[in-house]
Design a protein around this motif. Structure first.
Motif, PDB file in Angstrom:
ATOM      1  N   LEU A  60       9.029 -67.831 -78.347  1.00 41.72           N
ATOM      2  CA  LEU A  60       9.872 -67.227 -79.654  1.00 41.72           C
ATOM      3  C   LEU A  60      11.288 -66.886 -79.313  1.00 41.72           C
ATOM      4  O   LEU A  60      11.367 -66.003 -78.248  1.00 41.72           O
ATOM      5  N   TYR A  61      12.218 -67.562 -79.782  1.00 36.76           N
ATOM      6  CA  TYR A  61      13.353 -67.323 -79.182  1.00 36.76           C
ATOM      7  C   TYR A  61      14.210 -66.404 -80.435  1.00 36.76           C
ATOM      8  O   TYR A  61      13.554 -66.163 -81.360  1.00 36.76           O
ATOM      9  N   VAL A  62      15.253 -65.761 -80.015  1.00 38.39           N
ATOM     10  CA  VAL A  62      15.978 -64.896 -80.929  1.00 38.39           C
ATOM     11  C   VAL A  62      16.347 -65.244 -82.158  1.00 38.39           C
ATOM     12  O   VAL A  62      16.433 -64.614 -83.005  1.00 38.39           O
ATOM     13  N   THR A  63      16.479 -66.626 -82.152  1.00 41.97           N
ATOM     14  CA  THR A  63      16.546 -67.456 -83.534  1.00 41.97           C
ATOM     15  C   THR A  63      15.931 -68.705 -83.782  1.00 41.97           C
ATOM     16  O   THR A  63      15.735 -69.153 -82.534  1.00 41.97           O
ATOM     17  N   LYS A  64      15.885 -69.135 -84.722  1.00 42.01           N
ATOM     18  CA  LYS A  64      15.272 -70.708 -84.994  1.00 42.01           C
ATOM     19  C   LYS A  64      16.334 -70.986 -86.153  1.00 42.01           C
ATOM     20  O   LYS A  64      16.566 -70.699 -87.136  1.00 42.01           O
ATOM     21  N   SER A  65      17.067 -72.264 -85.780  1.00 42.89           N
ATOM     22  CA  SER A  65      18.064 -72.806 -86.677  1.00 42.89           C
ATOM     23  C   SER A  65      17.422 -73.256 -88.002  1.00 42.89           C
ATOM     24  O   SER A  65      16.236 -73.916 -87.821  1.00 42.89           O
ATOM     25  N   ALA A  66      17.938 -72.677 -89.053  1.00 41.51           N
ATOM     26  CA  ALA A  66      17.510 -73.272 -90.278  1.00 41.51           C
ATOM     27  C   ALA A  66      17.878 -74.638 -90.404  1.00 41.51           C
ATOM     28  O   ALA A  66      18.831 -75.257 -90.235  1.00 41.51           O
ATOM     29  N   LEU A  67      16.607 -75.470 -90.976  1.00 45.74           N
ATOM     30  CA  LEU A  67      16.643 -76.694 -91.492  1.00 45.74           C
ATOM     31  C   LEU A  67      16.206 -77.130 -92.904  1.00 45.74           C
ATOM     32  O   LEU A  67      15.374 -76.402 -93.096  1.00 45.74           O
ATOM     33  N   PRO A  68      17.099 -77.914 -93.641  1.00 44.68           N
ATOM     34  CA  PRO A  68      16.465 -78.027 -94.964  1.00 44.68           C
ATOM     35  C   PRO A  68      15.312 -79.369 -94.779  1.00 44.68           C
ATOM     36  O   PRO A  68      14.990 -79.741 -93.858  1.00 44.68           O
TER      37      PRO A  68
END
Ligand code: PLP
Length: 372
Positions: A9-17
């Motif tokens: 689990l990383y600090v963020t996860k890129s948003a994808l549509p």
């Protein structure tokens, strides 16, 4: 023993549509055969962002760094620029690579933004601009900074890389200052894969910025100035259009994850979460926690390390301070509050499709680390 995360689990996860939505939008590129150079998707995204961000003018760039670089260059500055050492190195590089000297100003313990009460003492004959950062999307004291800037006739350029969609008293954050830079990098609240923009009130910058991102080319037979290539392409713009459609939903998810963290972590001694004042519409872009070793009984570094055993990869944003890096050895300065924060801050995972359950699990792990 609390369960570790199965996958990191990383600090963020890129948003994808949704993939189909992106495919639908980019299929227009096969029809138009316009891949870049301010095509129809670029123009559409610019119009949508102008509205979303409540700004008068917007110019899109291929990334946030080149946007900030262009903002600084467009003002034709010479001398010293007052800025914060508690930021991503892009801020300082944009100043230095324009031949300007960064002068660091300490930050506030309350919200980690530049300390407006320490600003004025740093102003000299050589000062030519102020570049503060709305770090974690927490707005700087925009009124007070503007008052100081006005007194000395200095332009304020905000690094608003973290502040997409943030509002103060119902106004878009880019209302404040001469120009504001937003980053649309994959790791930010809103992304166009890579991307960025400048927002500004005064329309006079529009023509120059458009030249500055396209080699200074003014027409088929002339070049007005020496400039970069920093254009946003149509694939980036399509990603932006698609991501914008679900952004509010994702920010609401972030808000819910934040409320879990806030509720759970406030039960543990020595962990401090910060959120902006009530007149601020925040974007929940980051989850910075200040770790007080005396009461939490473990240091920030120990917490960071122990979390990795559970497959949780937090980040020490921002450590080291820019003023302590090798690249800025010549700009060393004593920054007691920045140093204090930088030694204790840890950004925990938060992202647009984080579930409350995931946030609960991170909190369970932190509680266990506290106990044993
Ligand atoms: C991300 C970021 C930038 C640079 O933006 P890019 O789009 O990655 O070039 C600048 N300043 C800060 C504070 C950032 O976090």
């Amino acid at each position: 023993m609390i369960k570790k995360f199965e996958k990191p689990l990383y600090v963020t996860k890129s948003a994808l549509p949704p993939f189909e939505r992106y495919a639908e939008l980019i299929s227009q590129i096969w029809d138009s055969r316009v891949l870049t150079n301010m095509g129809p998707l670029h123009e559409r995204l610019a119009a949508e962002l102008k509205e979303y961000l409540k700004v008068n003018n917007i110019t899109l760039f291929t990334n946030g760094h080149l946007a900030l670089d262009s903002a600084i260059r467009s003002l034709g500055l010479k001398g010293e620029v007052i800025t914060t050492p508690f930021t991503f190195v892009s801020t300082t590089h944009a100043i230095s690579m324009n031949g300007l000297t960064p002068v660091f100003c300490d930050i506030k313990l309350s919200d980690y933004t530049i300390d407006e009460d320490k600003l004025e003492a740093l102003i000299t004959e050589k000062t030519c601009a102020i570049v503060p950062v709305h770090v974690y999307g927490f707005p700087c004291n925009v009124q007070k900074i503007q008052a100081i800037a006005d007194k000395y006739s200095l332009p304020v350029i905000y690094d608003a890389a973290h502040a997409f969609g943030v509002e103060v008293d119902g106004k878009g954050i880019a209302e404040y200052g001469e120009l504001s830079m937003f980053s649309f990098h994959a790791t930010k609240v809103f992304n166009t894969i890579e991307g960025g923009a400048l927002a500004y009130n005064d329309e006079k910058y529009k023509k120059k910025l458009n030249l500055m991102k396209n080699f200074g080319i003014s027409g088929p037979e002339d070049v007005d100035m020496i400039a970069l290539n920093a254009k946003m392409n149509e694939f980036q713009a399509a990603m932006g259009i698609a991501n914008l459609e679900s952004l509010d939903e994702k920010i609401e998810n972030r808000r819910q994850a934040f409320s879990v963290y806030k509720e759970r972590l406030s039960r543990l001694p020595g962990l401090r979460l910060t959120e902006p004042a009530d007149n601020v519409k925040w974007n929940y872009s980051y989850l910075p926690v200040l770790v007080d070793e005396t009461s939490f009984k473990k240091s920030r570094d120990e917490l960071y390390q122990r979390l990795t055993e559970y497959n949780v990869f937090a980040r020490k944003y921002f450590y080291p301070l820019i003023s302590n890096t090798t690249a800025y050895a010549s700009a060393r300065a004593d920054m007691p509050v920045s140093q204090y924060v930088s030694d204790r801050i840890l950004c925990l995972p938060i992202y647009g499709d984080m579930s409350k359950l995931e946030a609960e699990q991170v909190c369970d792990i932190i509680s266990e680390i506290y106990r044993i």
